[in-house]
Design an enzyme around this catalytic site. Sequence first.
Site, PDB file in Angstrom:
ATOM      1  N   PHE A 111      53.617  24.331 -21.119  1.00  0.00           N
ATOM      2  CA  PHE A 111      52.762  23.157 -20.982  1.00  0.00           C
ATOM      3  C   PHE A 111      51.495  23.232 -21.814  1.00  0.00           C
ATOM      4  O   PHE A 111      50.870  22.219 -22.126  1.00  0.00           O
ATOM      5  CB  PHE A 111      52.419  22.912 -19.504  1.00  0.00           C
ATOM      6  CG  PHE A 111      51.252  23.701 -18.968  1.00  0.00           C
ATOM      7  CD1 PHE A 111      49.993  23.118 -18.849  1.00  0.00           C
ATOM      8  CD2 PHE A 111      51.417  25.010 -18.552  1.00  0.00           C
ATOM      9  CE1 PHE A 111      48.922  23.828 -18.333  1.00  0.00           C
ATOM     10  CE2 PHE A 111      50.361  25.730 -18.036  1.00  0.00           C
ATOM     11  CZ  PHE A 111      49.101  25.144 -17.928  1.00  0.00           C
ATOM     12  N   LYS A 112      51.109  24.444 -22.220  1.00  0.00           N
ATOM     13  CA  LYS A 112      49.895  24.592 -23.026  1.00  0.00           C
ATOM     14  C   LYS A 112      49.996  23.820 -24.341  1.00  0.00           C
ATOM     15  O   LYS A 112      48.986  23.428 -24.918  1.00  0.00           O
ATOM     16  CB  LYS A 112      49.609  26.073 -23.295  1.00  0.00           C
ATOM     17  CG  LYS A 112      49.596  26.983 -22.062  1.00  0.00           C
ATOM     18  CD  LYS A 112      48.460  26.680 -21.127  1.00  0.00           C
ATOM     19  CE  LYS A 112      48.545  27.449 -19.830  1.00  0.00           C
ATOM     20  NZ  LYS A 112      48.177  28.831 -19.886  1.00  0.00           N
ATOM     21  N   ASP A 113      51.226  23.601 -24.817  1.00  0.00           N
ATOM     22  CA  ASP A 113      51.408  22.824 -26.055  1.00  0.00           C
ATOM     23  C   ASP A 113      50.829  21.422 -25.931  1.00  0.00           C
ATOM     24  O   ASP A 113      50.411  20.826 -26.926  1.00  0.00           O
ATOM     25  CB  ASP A 113      52.899  22.687 -26.400  1.00  0.00           C
ATOM     26  CG  ASP A 113      53.513  23.992 -26.887  1.00  0.00           C
ATOM     27  OD1 ASP A 113      52.832  24.739 -27.600  1.00  0.00           O
ATOM     28  OD2 ASP A 113      54.684  24.248 -26.548  1.00  0.00           O
ATOM     29  N   LEU A 116      47.140  22.117 -26.601  1.00  0.00           N
ATOM     30  CA  LEU A 116      46.823  22.930 -27.779  1.00  0.00           C
ATOM     31  C   LEU A 116      47.426  22.384 -29.067  1.00  0.00           C
ATOM     32  O   LEU A 116      47.106  22.855 -30.148  1.00  0.00           O
ATOM     33  CB  LEU A 116      47.240  24.378 -27.534  1.00  0.00           C
ATOM     34  CG  LEU A 116      46.238  25.108 -26.629  1.00  0.00           C
ATOM     35  CD1 LEU A 116      46.831  26.370 -26.026  1.00  0.00           C
ATOM     36  CD2 LEU A 116      44.958  25.438 -27.390  1.00  0.00           C
TER      37      LEU A 116
END
Length: 494
Positions: A111-113, A116
């Site tokens: 989920f960091k994508d 980021l």
Amino acid sequence: MELQYVSTRDASEVVSASQAILKGLANGGGLFVPTFIPKMDVSLEDLSKMTYQQTAYEVMKLFLTDFTKEELENCINRAYDAKFDTEEIAPLVYADGAYYLELFHGSTIAFKDMALSILPHLMITSARKNQIKNDIVILTATSGDTGKAALAGFAGVEGTKIIVFYPKDGVSPIQKQQMVTQTGDNTLVVGIDGNFDQAQTGVKKMFADEDLKKELDAAGYQFSSANSINIGRLVPQIVYYVYAYSRLLANDKIKAGESINVVVPTGNFGNILAAFYAKNMGLPIAKLICASNENKVLFDFFRTGVYDKNREFILTNSPSMDILISSNLERLIYRIAGEDAKANAALMQSLTTEGRYEITPQMRQALQDFYGNYSSEEETGQTIHDLYEKTGYVIDTHTAVAAGVYGKYKAETGDETPTVIASTASPFKFAKSVMTAIDASYAKEDDFALIDKLSEISRVEVPRAVEEIRSAPVRHKTICAVDQMPQVVRDFLK
């Protein structure tokens, strides 16, 4: 009225959105929060007709008020493009009574994508706005996912360098391989002899080190952060909760104005805080369900009003949640303390000196929207197994923590409100843990050997992000002690 950002520890430090993104961390260790939470100015019905990119603009324009329409749309369109393997960016999948919001279709399958992918564009735009001449050095600690997503976002971006510290024995084999094979001359990945909290504390100390700042400034550098302490990480995360609601509405699963619950597997508290902000913007969210693994410091906090990190640090099969200092909780504490920076700073000082703090009964009253619980390792594995057996749907260990806690919530309350579970990572990222939960006979095989079997049983293609690292050469081999972190930074920037 232009929205600005204020430090949670010093009411006199007020900056614009672009300045908050560039600084990352406020002076004295505070976090930047919006001076007010804006209300959505488009209807839920209109949102239901929008793409992810259009939804992102409608949400982010309210928080990033010193960005022009053209600047913000450019950042959004460059972020949410073909690097995602689904056209919808964040699809919803219904399984066994809940909607799983799949946030792992980006280039690093976590989920960091979602945040980021856009942060580098926001940061470079912010640097131009503020006539920054220095190169920006992204300094980040990771419990597994932020590191690779940040590396992927910043690799090769002119005017930036990125240094990622991770606990060398505290991430999954695939998470580690994703980081240590990262290409790009502006990247450095460092394993530390310690856990994530020690890595994060080491990074925060470097941000607060005035002598180091002066040294870097003289060499043409300045620090910023890609951790969820950066408001440029938090704002994009609000978007996918708004989008999830709009998809339910568009697909006639709910009526406009009908409430939903949101369940989030939580470590650093940023993802669930984004849902809290969405609720306060006017999104009809009823309950914010905070799911912890065996490092259940947040569960204990919601139960008792005491935040206490003085406990054993447990390495689990959901390593991105193996955190005892949930940095983003400070933003919530500041809010429920009546946005009193002095009161918040005193609590944070108590956390630093004594490892604990206790909130007032009045502050606890302000937490009624939250429900906290945790899932043990055994329960998490059982959740993966049972969901697969029942539906054929395969989830990763972090999502399983959330699903397990949601099961406990429903058993306790009988609440049948439509519910979205944040599915924060692809099961391929934790293949061994997932496959062993489904069938214990896989326990002796390693993660990479199990990838093809996972693809076969889930009927999902092996993600490009995993295929790419199977045979990629290891480029980053540096290991250091926690107290050596500043010297590693100095050596890289020489």
